[in-house]
Motif scaffolding. Structure first.
Motif, PDB file in Angstrom:
ATOM      1  N   PHE A  33       0.861  -1.175   0.000  1.00 31.49           N
ATOM      2  CA  PHE A  33       0.000   0.000   0.000  1.00 31.49           C
ATOM      3  C   PHE A  33       0.896   1.223   0.000  1.00 31.49           C
ATOM      4  O   PHE A  33       1.783   1.361   0.835  1.00 31.49           O
ATOM      5  N   PHE A  34       0.668   2.092  -0.961  1.00 31.69           N
ATOM      6  CA  PHE A  34       1.283   3.420  -1.011  1.00 31.69           C
ATOM      7  C   PHE A  34       0.153   4.369  -0.656  1.00 31.69           C
ATOM      8  O   PHE A  34      -0.710   4.656  -1.491  1.00 31.69           O
ATOM      9  N   GLY A  35       0.116   4.819   0.599  1.00 29.77           N
ATOM     10  CA  GLY A  35      -1.069   5.526   1.065  1.00 29.77           C
ATOM     11  C   GLY A  35      -2.227   4.547   1.009  1.00 29.77           C
ATOM     12  O   GLY A  35      -2.151   3.437   1.520  1.00 29.77           O
ATOM     13  N   SER A  36      -3.286   4.923   0.314  1.00 34.08           N
ATOM     14  CA  SER A  36      -4.435   4.022   0.174  1.00 34.08           C
ATOM     15  C   SER A  36      -4.407   3.238  -1.136  1.00 34.08           C
ATOM     16  O   SER A  36      -5.336   2.506  -1.441  1.00 34.08           O
ATOM     17  N   HIS A  37      -3.334   3.389  -1.905  1.00 34.12           N
ATOM     18  CA  HIS A  37      -3.240   2.760  -3.225  1.00 34.12           C
ATOM     19  C   HIS A  37      -2.537   1.409  -3.153  1.00 34.12           C
ATOM     20  O   HIS A  37      -1.342   1.340  -2.857  1.00 34.12           O
ATOM     21  N   PRO A  38      -3.259   0.323  -3.438  1.00 35.76           N
ATOM     22  CA  PRO A  38      -2.639  -1.006  -3.399  1.00 35.76           C
ATOM     23  C   PRO A  38      -1.878  -1.327  -4.684  1.00 35.76           C
ATOM     24  O   PRO A  38      -2.207  -0.813  -5.755  1.00 35.76           O
ATOM     25  N   LEU A  39      -0.868  -2.158  -4.553  1.00 30.16           N
ATOM     26  CA  LEU A  39      -0.082  -2.610  -5.703  1.00 30.16           C
ATOM     27  C   LEU A  39       0.429  -4.016  -5.392  1.00 30.16           C
ATOM     28  O   LEU A  39       1.115  -4.218  -4.396  1.00 30.16           O
ATOM     29  N   VAL A  40       0.065  -4.973  -6.235  1.00 25.20           N
ATOM     30  CA  VAL A  40       0.560  -6.339  -6.048  1.00 25.20           C
ATOM     31  C   VAL A  40       1.995  -6.393  -6.550  1.00 25.20           C
ATOM     32  O   VAL A  40       2.276  -6.033  -7.691  1.00 25.20           O
ATOM     33  N   ARG A  41       2.904  -6.829  -5.718  1.00 28.75           N
ATOM     34  CA  ARG A  41       4.325  -6.899  -6.054  1.00 28.75           C
ATOM     35  C   ARG A  41       4.694  -8.234  -6.681  1.00 28.75           C
ATOM     36  O   ARG A  41       5.437  -8.299  -7.629  1.00 28.75           O
ATOM     37  N   HIS A  42       4.182  -9.335  -6.109  1.00 29.15           N
ATOM     38  CA  HIS A  42       4.487 -10.636  -6.699  1.00 29.15           C
ATOM     39  C   HIS A  42       3.584 -11.737  -6.164  1.00 29.15           C
ATOM     40  O   HIS A  42       2.885 -11.564  -5.176  1.00 29.15           O
ATOM     41  N   ARG A  43       3.645 -12.845  -6.875  1.00 32.43           N
ATOM     42  CA  ARG A  43       3.023 -14.106  -6.445  1.00 32.43           C
ATOM     43  C   ARG A  43       4.035 -15.191  -6.779  1.00 32.43           C
ATOM     44  O   ARG A  43       4.107 -15.676  -7.899  1.00 32.43           O
ATOM     45  N   LEU A  78      -5.509  -5.544  -6.876  1.00 35.27           N
ATOM     46  CA  LEU A  78      -6.463  -6.007  -5.869  1.00 35.27           C
ATOM     47  C   LEU A  78      -7.694  -6.649  -6.503  1.00 35.27           C
ATOM     48  O   LEU A  78      -8.275  -7.584  -5.946  1.00 35.27           O
ATOM     49  N   ALA A  79      -8.072  -6.185  -7.695  1.00 36.01           N
ATOM     50  CA  ALA A  79      -9.241  -6.729  -8.389  1.00 36.01           C
ATOM     51  C   ALA A  79      -9.052  -8.190  -8.792  1.00 36.01           C
ATOM     52  O   ALA A  79     -10.025  -8.862  -9.140  1.00 36.01           O
ATOM     53  N   LEU A  90      -8.153  -5.010   2.750  1.00 39.76           N
ATOM     54  CA  LEU A  90      -8.491  -3.616   3.071  1.00 39.76           C
ATOM     55  C   LEU A  90      -8.689  -3.419   4.567  1.00 39.76           C
ATOM     56  O   LEU A  90      -8.388  -2.344   5.102  1.00 39.76           O
ATOM     57  N   ALA A  91      -9.151  -4.444   5.265  1.00 35.63           N
ATOM     58  CA  ALA A  91      -9.282  -4.358   6.727  1.00 35.63           C
ATOM     59  C   ALA A  91      -7.903  -4.291   7.373  1.00 35.63           C
ATOM     60  O   ALA A  91      -7.704  -3.550   8.349  1.00 35.63           O
ATOM     61  N   ILE A  92      -6.951  -5.043   6.837  1.00 32.23           N
ATOM     62  CA  ILE A  92      -5.570  -4.948   7.333  1.00 32.23           C
ATOM     63  C   ILE A  92      -5.064  -3.537   7.104  1.00 32.23           C
ATOM     64  O   ILE A  92      -4.461  -2.925   7.988  1.00 32.23           O
ATOM     65  N   ARG A  93      -5.328  -2.997   5.916  1.00 28.78           N
ATOM     66  CA  ARG A  93      -4.907  -1.618   5.590  1.00 28.78           C
ATOM     67  C   ARG A  93      -5.499  -0.631   6.594  1.00 28.78           C
ATOM     68  O   ARG A  93      -4.814   0.266   7.081  1.00 28.78           O
ATOM     69  N   ALA A  94      -6.750  -0.793   6.920  1.00 24.38           N
ATOM     70  CA  ALA A  94      -7.420   0.123   7.848  1.00 24.38           C
ATOM     71  C   ALA A  94      -6.805   0.066   9.244  1.00 24.38           C
ATOM     72  O   ALA A  94      -6.764   1.067   9.948  1.00 24.38           O
ATOM     73  N   ARG A  95      -6.307  -1.109   9.630  1.00 28.45           N
ATOM     74  CA  ARG A  95      -5.729  -1.268  10.968  1.00 28.45           C
ATOM     75  C   ARG A  95      -4.266  -0.853  11.011  1.00 28.45           C
ATOM     76  O   ARG A  95      -3.682  -0.772  12.090  1.00 28.45           O
ATOM     77  N   MET A  96      -3.661  -0.623   9.847  1.00 31.04           N
ATOM     78  CA  MET A  96      -2.257  -0.204   9.771  1.00 31.04           C
ATOM     79  C   MET A  96      -2.189   1.109   8.997  1.00 31.04           C
ATOM     80  O   MET A  96      -1.856   1.123   7.815  1.00 31.04           O
ATOM     81  N   PRO A  97      -2.522   2.213   9.628  1.00 34.16           N
ATOM     82  CA  PRO A  97      -2.571   3.495   8.921  1.00 34.16           C
ATOM     83  C   PRO A  97      -1.173   4.078   8.655  1.00 34.16           C
ATOM     84  O   PRO A  97      -0.847   5.184   9.072  1.00 34.16           O
ATOM     85  N   LYS A 146       2.559   5.664  -7.801  1.00 30.78           N
ATOM     86  CA  LYS A 146       1.751   5.557  -6.582  1.00 30.78           C
ATOM     87  C   LYS A 146       2.458   6.209  -5.393  1.00 30.78           C
ATOM     88  O   LYS A 146       1.833   6.844  -4.555  1.00 30.78           O
ATOM     89  N   PHE A 147       3.785   6.064  -5.352  1.00 33.25           N
ATOM     90  CA  PHE A 147       4.543   6.700  -4.280  1.00 33.25           C
ATOM     91  C   PHE A 147       4.448   8.218  -4.407  1.00 33.25           C
ATOM     92  O   PHE A 147       4.212   8.924  -3.425  1.00 33.25           O
ATOM     93  N   GLY A 148       4.603   8.721  -5.628  1.00 32.03           N
ATOM     94  CA  GLY A 148       4.480  10.162  -5.862  1.00 32.03           C
ATOM     95  C   GLY A 148       3.100  10.678  -5.518  1.00 32.03           C
ATOM     96  O   GLY A 148       2.955  11.745  -4.915  1.00 32.03           O
ATOM     97  N   ALA A 149       2.051   9.925  -5.883  1.00 33.72           N
ATOM     98  CA  ALA A 149       0.684  10.333  -5.561  1.00 33.72           C
ATOM     99  C   ALA A 149       0.464  10.357  -4.057  1.00 33.72           C
ATOM    100  O   ALA A 149      -0.225  11.235  -3.531  1.00 33.72           O
ATOM    101  N   MET A 150       1.065   9.394  -3.353  1.00 32.78           N
ATOM    102  CA  MET A 150       0.949   9.339  -1.904  1.00 32.78           C
ATOM    103  C   MET A 150       1.579  10.592  -1.288  1.00 32.78           C
ATOM    104  O   MET A 150       0.992  11.231  -0.413  1.00 32.78           O
TER     105      MET A 150
END
Length: 161
Positions: A33-43, A78-79, A90-97, A146-150
């Motif tokens: 998460f960059f701010g509220s913007h998610p980005l999948v790095r790998h699988r 995320l989609a 997103l719940a994890i994101r909400a608990r880790m601001p 995303k980092f710049g937007a954050m």
């Protein structure tokens, strides 16, 4: 050699949870998460339960279906995950601001999320854009955006990322 437990130290132990998929491989997904913007790095997949970055070149390249799945997950973000999985992440994101952090997890066969860790010190780099992993090339640019937007959203942007 047997390991000894030092009574002067604190240890954190967790129960092992079997996570291998039907093909016998273990997988780990990293989401940032960059701010509220998610980005999948790998699988990444591995034949061992302790999945790490070097497993990409060592193991993943031998499984074209796993490469195609990683590519799809990265492109869809995320989609790519069912609504229930998105809700958990997103719940994890909400608990880790935090401004920036990563989540390592696996998807269980029944659709549950198995959290390995979530913290602000995960390594986002290193990238390999060599075949068959050329789909990583746009990921760095997306992360920079995303980092710049954050930073811009928080009023800290200097115009340089």
């Amino acid at each position: 050699m047997l390991a000894k437990i030092d009574p002067q130290k604190t240890y954190f132990l967790t129960e092992f949870v079997e996570t291998h998929s039907a093909d016998g491989l273990y997988h780990k997904i990293r989401l940032y998460f960059f701010g509220s913007h998610p980005l999948v790095r790998h699988r990444i997949v591995s034949e061992h339960w302790n999945v790490h970055g070097p497993d990409r070149e060592r193991v993943l390249q031998h499984y074209p279906a796993a490469i195609a799945l990683e590519k799809a997950v990265i492109e869809q973000g995320l989609a790519a995950f069912p609504a229930a999985v998105q809700s958990v992440l997103l719940a994890i994101r909400a608990r880790m601001p935090l401004d920036y952090f990563g989540i390592d997890f696996a998807l269980m066969p029944d659709g549950r999320v198995l959290l390995f860790e979530a913290n602000a010190t995960m390594n986002f780099f290193s990238f390999t854009a060599e075949p068959p992993f050329e789909y990583f090339a746009p990921l760095l640019l997306e992360a920079q955006g995303k980092f710049g937007a954050m930073l811009a959203a928080d009023g800290r942007s200097t115009g340089h990322v």
